[in-house]
Enzyme design. Structure first.
Site, mmCIF file in Angstrom:
data_model
loop_
_atom_site.group_PDB
_atom_site.id
_atom_site.type_symbol
_atom_site.label_atom_id
_atom_site.label_comp_id
_atom_site.label_asym_id
_atom_site.label_seq_id
_atom_site.Cartn_x
_atom_site.Cartn_y
_atom_site.Cartn_z
ATOM 1 N N SER A 136 0.826 -1.203 0.000
ATOM 2 C CA SER A 136 0.000 0.000 0.000
ATOM 3 C C SER A 136 0.871 1.269 0.000
ATOM 4 C CB SER A 136 -0.958 -0.047 1.193
ATOM 5 O OG SER A 136 -1.934 0.955 1.106
ATOM 6 N N ASP A 270 -9.726 -3.250 -5.956
ATOM 7 C CA ASP A 270 -9.059 -2.436 -4.941
ATOM 8 C C ASP A 270 -9.536 -0.995 -5.036
ATOM 9 O OD1 ASP A 270 -7.336 -1.135 -3.208
ATOM 10 O OD2 ASP A 270 -5.556 -2.216 -3.869
ATOM 11 N N HIS A 299 -7.123 -5.722 -0.568
ATOM 12 C CA HIS A 299 -6.020 -4.777 -0.366
ATOM 13 C C HIS A 299 -5.294 -5.081 0.950
ATOM 14 C CE1 HIS A 299 -4.090 -0.762 -0.916
ATOM 15 N NE2 HIS A 299 -4.069 -0.776 0.409
#
Length: 324
Positions: A136, A270, A299
């Site tokens: 991320s 996502d 995610h």
């Protein structure tokens, strides 16, 4: 690659100050010190995990253990929390009591980049090659690290569900930006009140919040209890608010310069980096190793798919490791 051993995986836990901020480090494997002062038996390679946000090392406990075993226990696998995202143990403050101001705004996005570079500088010998595995916002941090410290011996960077552009314009960003940038202070009081609950009640609340998952990693439950700390939440939300404002344009220059070292892995559903972000980067870098998830992983894969992700990564890196 996989280990046939069923023996417990060696896991070492540390709470340290890095750039003056409380930092949680989990080290998988027998190597506890990789500084230049250690013995000559240093490994050739370190796998270092750069977390997402919340940047709590505990979320990656199962992931690094699975990765370590998948690598036949040949290389250390470490995860370093973001500065100030962990609840320090009793007797340790969130900020080091010192007259030396090591880094201005260490809890901000730029500070977190420098925090990771400082950790490497102080704790890892320059002779050791690196595989950076980022998740991320950790992917943005990793690209910044490679940009600012070209002397790092990065063998590969694996960027999982990369939030490296247009975060505020993503579906989740549009929803969260007003909350993070204007209303985050309103969250502090309920978190403060909840912090007085017994640990068992906090764990029950976390289980209730994650009840929709078929399976949930037990370490995610215990780690999430950190989110009942006002100090942790304040630092997590502050960093997130900066992400919305600062992660705008994709750094195509750094990507181009390091393309052969990068592996991108995008999700199909996502809401932080939607599939058209994948389509566009794939078009801009047709020779890049840019993959789209075919397994439906979320995610936040660390909640329920750590072992599956670790197995994929070890498979991707086999050719690189055989060349060492």
């Amino acid at each position: 690659m996989k280990s046939g051993s069923e023996e417990p995986v060696p896991l070492h836990e540390e709470f340290i100050y890095c750039c003056g901020a409380a930092t949680h480090v989990l080290k998988c494997g027998p190597w506890k010190d990789l500084s230049k002062d250690e013995s000559k038996n240093l490994p050739r390679l370190l796998f270092m995990i750069i977390p997402g946000n919340p940047g709590l090392a505990g979320y990656y406990r199962t992931f690094i253990q699975a990765l370590y075993c998948g690598l036949n226990q040949q290389y250390p696998v470490w995860v370093v929390s973001h500065a100030g995202h962990c609840k320090p143990p009793s007797g340790m403050e969130m900020i080091e009591d010192t007259d030396i101001k090591e880094l201005e705004d260490v809890f901000g996005l730029n500070g977190q980049v420098e925090h990771k570079l400082n950790f490497l500088k102080k704790n890892v010998s320059k002779d050791i090659k690196l595989v950076l595995i980022a998740h991320s916002i950790g992917c943005y941090i990793t690209l910044e690290m490679m940009k600012r410290a070209s002397e790092l011996q990065v063998l590969r960077s694996v960027l999982l569900f990369p939030t490296i552009e247009r975060m505020a314009q993503s579906p989740q960003g549009k929803l969260m930006t007003p909350l993070l940038c204007k209303l985050r202070y309103a969250l502090y009081m309920p978190v403060y009140l909840l912090s007085f609950l017994p640990e068992g009640v906090k764990a029950s609340l976390v289980r209730f919040a994650l009840r929709g998952m078929k399976t949930c990693d037990e370490s995610s439950i215990t780690t999430s209890i950190n989110l009942f700390s006002v100090d942790c939440i304040a630092n997590i939300l502050y960093m997130a608010s900066q992400e919305m404002m600062k992660v705008v344009e994709r750094d195509s220059t750094t990507i181009k310069q390091n393309l052969k070292k990068l592996i991108f892995y995008y999700g199909t559903g996502d809401s932080w980096c939607p599939q058209h972000y994948y389509d566009e980067i794939k078009m801009d870098f047709p020779d890049g190793d840019i993959r789209l998830c075919e397994k439906g992983l979320r995610h936040a894969f660390v909640l329920d798919a750590s072992k599956e992700m670790a197995a994929m990564i070890t498979d991707w890196l086999q050719d690189d490791l055989t060349k060492l």
